[in-house]
Design a protein around this motif. Structure first.
Motif, PDB file in Angstrom:
ATOM      1  N   HIS A 107       0.840  -1.203   0.000  1.00 44.04           N
ATOM      2  CA  HIS A 107       0.000   0.000   0.000  1.00 44.04           C
ATOM      3  C   HIS A 107       0.871   1.246   0.000  1.00 44.04           C
ATOM      4  N   ASP A 108       2.016   1.123  -0.607  1.00 39.88           N
ATOM      5  CA  ASP A 108       2.985   2.220  -0.654  1.00 39.88           C
ATOM      6  C   ASP A 108       3.204   2.597  -2.113  1.00 39.88           C
ATOM      7  N   ASP A 109       2.896   3.834  -2.474  1.00 40.19           N
ATOM      8  CA  ASP A 109       3.050   4.260  -3.868  1.00 40.19           C
ATOM      9  C   ASP A 109       4.493   4.171  -4.355  1.00 40.19           C
ATOM     10  N   ARG A 110       5.435   4.331  -3.436  1.00 41.92           N
ATOM     11  CA  ARG A 110       6.834   4.210  -3.847  1.00 41.92           C
ATOM     12  C   ARG A 110       7.121   2.777  -4.290  1.00 41.92           C
ATOM     13  N   VAL A 111       6.571   1.812  -3.565  1.00 41.86           N
ATOM     14  CA  VAL A 111       6.774   0.410  -3.927  1.00 41.86           C
ATOM     15  C   VAL A 111       6.056   0.101  -5.233  1.00 41.86           C
ATOM     16  N   ALA A 140      20.060   4.440  -8.747  1.00 42.28           N
ATOM     17  CA  ALA A 140      19.986   5.326  -9.913  1.00 42.28           C
ATOM     18  C   ALA A 140      18.687   6.120  -9.974  1.00 42.28           C
ATOM     19  N   PHE A 141      17.591   5.538  -9.481  1.00 38.02           N
ATOM     20  CA  PHE A 141      16.287   6.195  -9.551  1.00 38.02           C
ATOM     21  C   PHE A 141      15.837   6.764  -8.206  1.00 38.02           C
ATOM     22  N   ASP A 142      16.789   7.282  -7.435  1.00 39.45           N
ATOM     23  CA  ASP A 142      16.468   7.990  -6.189  1.00 39.45           C
ATOM     24  C   ASP A 142      15.507   7.231  -5.280  1.00 39.45           C
ATOM     25  N   GLY A 143      15.803   5.943  -5.071  1.00 44.30           N
ATOM     26  CA  GLY A 143      14.961   5.165  -4.174  1.00 44.30           C
ATOM     27  C   GLY A 143      13.545   4.978  -4.684  1.00 44.30           C
ATOM     28  N   PHE A 144      13.369   5.124  -6.001  1.00 44.07           N
ATOM     29  CA  PHE A 144      12.059   4.972  -6.639  1.00 44.07           C
ATOM     30  C   PHE A 144      11.042   5.975  -6.116  1.00 44.07           C
TER      31      PHE A 144
END
Length: 249
Positions: A107-111, A140-144
């Protein structure tokens, strides 16, 4: 949506591939998506205007069953360690992903964004290859973080293309940037990408009862609809097969 025991919209218990079966007939509407609290999931038509689930307890993360990208569908089998799992994990990294993350509701948009990026990267390749590069992608992608990736310019894109730790395909690199922008738009409309995704299955993971290799499929009617809606919203590399894998992850 489909799950393993109760993950995002991903896998099921016993590592069996579970095809997503939606309880909705139309795309989620932003107004209802905010009222409900769906678990992660995805698909639909050009402009969602369906009903979103009433408030429910949020399931773990995945709403489909285990992933779609194994070279050929095959039923899970017992491994040397006694665990029943799919045949495709070949490395320890892939085994850990399969056993601990795949099919676990999130439920995490970053994930969610991380899986959008990795899903596009593995298109035409394999999860074993992509997962081995996961740490490099995260760095490379700033921790997504989608808000940061959405601001990448041509200079940053060129730098990513020179990063040997990534799959240096220009279309895939650009899709990550574009998908970050599209995800931010979904957040504005629905409150979060997570609410949008889980609204497709009314906040409840879908568990399939596959019994043989013939039951395992690379796409479903629901993944077709979610894929169509995501593409209409500007997402790239979101064909129905990738979308089905996203539902399981």
């Amino acid at each position: 949506m489909e799950r393993r025991a109760s993950k995002r919209l991903r896998s099921l218990p016993n590592d069996s591939d579970e095809a997503v079966q939606s309880n909705t007939t139309a795309p989620p509407s932003a107004k209802k998506a905010r009222a409900a609290k769906p678990s992660a999931g995805k698909t639909s038509s050009a402009a969602p205007e369906p009903s979103v689930p009433a408030k429910r307890a949020q399931p773990s993360t995945s709403f489909a069953g285990k992933s779609n990208r194994a070279p050929k569908p095959s039923a899970p089998a017992a491994a040397s360690d006694g665990r029943v799992r799919c045949h495709w994990p070949k490395s320890q990294v892939a085994l850990d992903w399969h056993d601990k993350e795949w099919g676990v509701p999130v439920h995490d948009d970053r994930v969610w964004f991380e899986f959008l990026v990795l899903g596009a990267a593995q298109c035409g390749l394999s999860w074993n290859a992509v997962l081995s590069k996961r740490p490099a992608y995260r760095l490379a992608f700033d921790g997504f973080e989608p808000a940061k990736v959405a601001l990448y310019d041509e200079k940053k894109e060129a730098a990513l293309m020179q990063n040997a730790g990534l799959i240096r395909n220009k279309a895939k690199i650009r899709s990550a940037i574009q998908n970050a922008k599209a995800l931010l738009e979904v957040q504005k409309e629905f409150g979060s990408f997570d609410k949008y995704m889980w609204a497709w299955v009314e906040g409840r993971p879908v568990k399939n009862a596959n019994k043989s290799a013939a039951d395992f499929v690379p796409r479903t009617e629901l993944s077709d609809r979610i894929s169509k809606d995501l593409i209409a919203r500007g997402f790239k590399f979101m064909g129905t097969t990738i979308c089905y894998a996203l539902m399981q992850e």
